[in-house]
Design a protein around this motif. Structure first.
Motif, PDB file in Angstrom:
ATOM      1  N   SER A   1       6.914 -11.728   9.819  1.00  0.00           N
ATOM      2  CA  SER A   1       7.628 -10.761   9.243  1.00  0.00           C
ATOM      3  C   SER A   1       6.838  -9.415   9.192  1.00  0.00           C
ATOM      4  O   SER A   1       7.747  -8.442   9.029  1.00  0.00           O
ATOM      5  N   SER A   2       5.724  -9.169   9.372  1.00  0.00           N
ATOM      6  CA  SER A   2       5.047  -8.033   9.625  1.00  0.00           C
ATOM      7  C   SER A   2       5.851  -7.145  10.617  1.00  0.00           C
ATOM      8  O   SER A   2       5.732  -5.860  10.405  1.00  0.00           O
ATOM      9  N   TRP A   3       6.389  -7.672  11.746  1.00  0.00           N
ATOM     10  CA  TRP A   3       6.813  -6.976  12.867  1.00  0.00           C
ATOM     11  C   TRP A   3       8.173  -5.944  12.300  1.00  0.00           C
ATOM     12  O   TRP A   3       8.281  -4.856  12.514  1.00  0.00           O
ATOM     13  N   TRP A   4       8.883  -6.843  11.388  1.00  0.00           N
ATOM     14  CA  TRP A   4      10.048  -6.227  10.953  1.00  0.00           C
ATOM     15  C   TRP A   4       9.670  -4.734   9.929  1.00  0.00           C
ATOM     16  O   TRP A   4      10.150  -3.854  10.021  1.00  0.00           O
ATOM     17  N   TRP A   5       8.707  -4.995   9.134  1.00  0.00           N
ATOM     18  CA  TRP A   5       8.348  -4.098   8.196  1.00  0.00           C
ATOM     19  C   TRP A   5       7.660  -3.077   9.030  1.00  0.00           C
ATOM     20  O   TRP A   5       7.775  -1.888   8.659  1.00  0.00           O
TER      21      TRP A   5
END
Length: 252
Positions: A140-144
């Protein structure tokens, strides 16, 4: 563009303050952008010229953290990839977008960050002993990180808050290491954005470099402070700077 002696001193002084704020939290561009515009620059030219100081300040700050072993280098590549992609997209969008889009975007991000610090402070200030994660462990860190990169490419002001939310919130770095990584990310997408603005002939180099001389000094001093300050001190500094960013966005 000609710069008077008074204007040069003003740029160095404001740059010094902004460099410190950007290194410890974010929102320093809320000071530098209005000053650049008072010198006669349009919002688009000021937004582009401001990136010179941000880029060099990021180099100075990151090197300072690295020299004190506070820059986690093992995951920089995976962190930078989505940030760079987002930064390129944001810079292209900013180069063509109308200037009235900047204010609501800036204000919205500042208010969101202030609410997060008040309601869920552990998001940006993980408790002592909290393990950090790599990007591969937190997809999910990729999106943020991509969103942070886009925002930073679009408008530099306040991007530090967004990056800290991604780095501390999803990867759980403490504020010192998150700030160190934030500077590396900021440098990466700022260079990408700067290339776009240079191609578009929107950068005024003389005021940009004068401003950068101040941001470099501010960044170096802020690193020294961050190394000795408590996490709680850094958290409340971040909160105050977020509120200042909200006020600045209202008058921007």
């Amino acid at each position: 563009m000609e710069i008077s002696f008074f204007s040069a001193i003003l740029l160095v002084f404001v740059g010094l303050i902004a460099g410190g704020i950007n290194t410890l939290a974010g929102g320093g561009s809320n000071l530098t952008l209005p000053v650049l515009m008072t010198l006669g620059m349009s919002p688009e030219i000021a937004n582009a010229t401001n990136r010179v100081g941000v880029a060099l300040q990021s180099v100075a700050g990151a090197l300072g953290f690295r020299a004190n072993d506070k820059l986690p280098s093992e995951d920089i590549g995976p962190i930078l990839l989505p940030t760079l992609v987002g930064g390129l997209a944001g810079a292209v969008a900013a180069s063509f977008a109308p200037s009235w889009v900047l204010k609501p975007l800036l204000l919205g991000s500042m208010l969101t960050m202030a609410l997060i610090i008040l309601v869920r402070p552990s998001v940006v200030c993980p408790p002592a002993g909290t393990p950090s994660y790599r990007v591969a462990e937190r997809p999910s860190s990729w999106w943020w990180l991509g969103i942070a990169g886009f925002y930073g490419g679009f408008v530099q002001a306040g991007v530090g808050f967004i990056l800290l939310g991604a780095l501390a919130g999803t990867l759980r770095y403490d504020l010192v290491r998150a700030n160190a990584l934030k500077l590396v990310c900021s440098l990466a997408f700022t260079v990408v954005a700067l290339m776009v603005f240079v191609v578009r002939d929107q950068v005024l180099w003389l005021p940009g470099l004068i401003l950068a001389s101040g941001t470099i000094i501010g960044a170096r001093l802020a690193v020294k402070f961050a190394l000795v300050a408590k996490q709680q001190t850094l958290k409340w500094f971040l909160f105050v700077m977020t509120l200042c960013g909200c006020i600045a966005a209202l008058t921007f």
